[in-house]
Design an enzyme around this catalytic site. Structure first.
Site, PDB file in Angstrom:
ATOM      1  N   GLY A  12       0.821  -1.207   0.000  1.00  0.00           N
ATOM      2  CA  GLY A  12       0.000   0.000   0.000  1.00  0.00           C
ATOM      3  C   GLY A  12       0.850   1.249   0.000  1.00  0.00           C
ATOM      4  N   ALA A  13       2.039   1.161  -0.619  1.00  0.00           N
ATOM      5  CA  ALA A  13       3.039   2.228  -0.520  1.00  0.00           C
ATOM      6  C   ALA A  13       2.756   3.404  -1.439  1.00  0.00           C
ATOM      7  CB  ALA A  13       4.428   1.667  -0.826  1.00  0.00           C
ATOM      8  N   GLY A  14       1.719   3.290  -2.262  1.00  0.00           N
ATOM      9  CA  GLY A  14       1.451   4.352  -3.222  1.00  0.00           C
ATOM     10  C   GLY A  14       0.784   5.581  -2.648  1.00  0.00           C
ATOM     11  N   ASP A  60       0.215  -7.360  -5.944  1.00  0.00           N
ATOM     12  CA  ASP A  60      -1.176  -7.569  -5.564  1.00  0.00           C
ATOM     13  C   ASP A  60      -1.187  -8.522  -4.374  1.00  0.00           C
ATOM     14  OD1 ASP A  60      -3.849  -8.152  -5.260  1.00  0.00           O
ATOM     15  OD2 ASP A  60      -4.126  -9.032  -7.256  1.00  0.00           O
ATOM     16  N   VAL A  61      -1.429  -8.000  -3.189  1.00  0.00           N
ATOM     17  CA  VAL A  61      -1.314  -8.816  -1.978  1.00  0.00           C
ATOM     18  C   VAL A  61      -2.354  -9.926  -1.926  1.00  0.00           C
ATOM     19  CG1 VAL A  61      -0.283  -6.946  -0.636  1.00  0.00           C
ATOM     20  CG2 VAL A  61      -2.777  -7.259  -0.598  1.00  0.00           C
ATOM     21  N   TYR A 155     -15.350  -4.432   6.360  1.00  0.00           N
ATOM     22  CA  TYR A 155     -14.070  -3.817   6.752  1.00  0.00           C
ATOM     23  C   TYR A 155     -13.735  -4.138   8.204  1.00  0.00           C
ATOM     24  CZ  TYR A 155     -10.502  -0.170   7.332  1.00  0.00           C
ATOM     25  OH  TYR A 155      -9.341   0.506   7.582  1.00  0.00           O
ATOM     26  N   ILE A 188      -7.435   8.717  10.055  1.00  0.00           N
ATOM     27  CA  ILE A 188      -6.194   9.354   9.611  1.00  0.00           C
ATOM     28  C   ILE A 188      -6.482  10.087   8.296  1.00  0.00           C
ATOM     29  CG2 ILE A 188      -3.763   8.991   9.080  1.00  0.00           C
ATOM     30  CD1 ILE A 188      -4.613   8.150  11.937  1.00  0.00           C
TER      31      ILE A 188
END
Length: 246
Positions: A12-14, A60-61, A155, A188
């Site tokens: 998710g580093a993007g 793609d995790v 979620y 956040i």
């Protein structure tokens, strides 16, 4: 430079917490693999921080094939697997239970819980096979796992699952010198929260003693602590970083 010589991979580093984490880990001396399903976004993260410290990787995790390729790619490039794994990839597909579709449930499950499982399993296996000690896996859960917002059944369930997965992995991996912890962020200021209706955010701000949204960097600093030897006896924990929101 408490992470000097360490290799980290961040999913998710993007954007959001993932991007901030790459920045903080690199600041603290780690080499960082910025992994994201959106390769262009990961490349932008690497460009912003500096390609001497960060490399981008498409990942793609939710796909075992993609995760195993990521393990192989990291070993091929760096001659070792990462000793720091940050599972920050996550999505939402909100909807009330009576209207929630099977696809929206499955999509959230595949990324948030299955993805965390695959990353933890495959990268821990690589650490063990390559005799990497002092490993640290940090999973991103959510305070929603505990406050259970209506409209977020899928979620919340996956993020609660991340806590249980973390606790079990900590017990199983500890003997190999791999610590596993979870962070439960509050609300956040990230692209994921930007799409939350203003009415909901206003309610959150009323309930939060600090009266504001958190910053991605405030989560990243806790991640950096857990990744370091300063947290050498922290294992199996689920740490809330919420500004006091309950």
């Amino acid at each position: 430079m408490v992470l000097l010589g360490k290799l980290a991979i961040v999913t998710g580093a993007g954007s959001g917490i993932g991007r901030a984490t790459c920045r903080v880990l690199a600041r603290d001396g780690a080499r960082v693999i910025a992994a994201d399903r959106n390769l262009r976004a990961a490349e932008q993260t690497a460009k912003d921080i500096g390609i001497d410290h960060v490399v981008a990787l498409e990942l793609d995790v939710a796909s075992l094939e993609s995760v195993t390729k990521a393990v192989a790619a990291s070993i091929a490039q760096f001659k070792q697997p990462p000793s720091i794994v940050v599972n920050s990839a996550g999505i939402t597909r909100d909807g009330y239970l009576l209207k929630l579709t099977e696809k929206d449930y499955d999509d959230v499950y595949k990324v948030n819980l299955k993805g965390t499982f695959l990353m933890a399993q495959q990268f821990a296996r690589a650490m063990i096979e390559h005799h990497v000690r002092n490993g640290s896996i940090i999973n991103i859960s959510s305070i929603v796992a505990r406050i259970s917002n209506p409209g977020q059944a899928n979620y919340a369930a996956t993020k609660a699952g991340v806590i249980s997965l973390t606790e079990i992995a900590a017990k199983e991996f500890g003997k190999f010198g791999i610590r596993v912890n979870a962070i439960l962020p509050g609300f956040i200021n990230t692209p994921m929260v930007e799409v939350v209706p203003d009415k909901v955010k206003e309610d959150v701000l009323r309930r939060c003693p600090m009266g504001r949204l958190g910053r991605p960097e405030e989560i990243a600093e806790v991640i950096a602590f857990l990744a370091s030897e300063k947290a050498s006896y922290v294992n199996g924990s689920a740490i809330e970083v919420t500004g006091g929101l309950k």
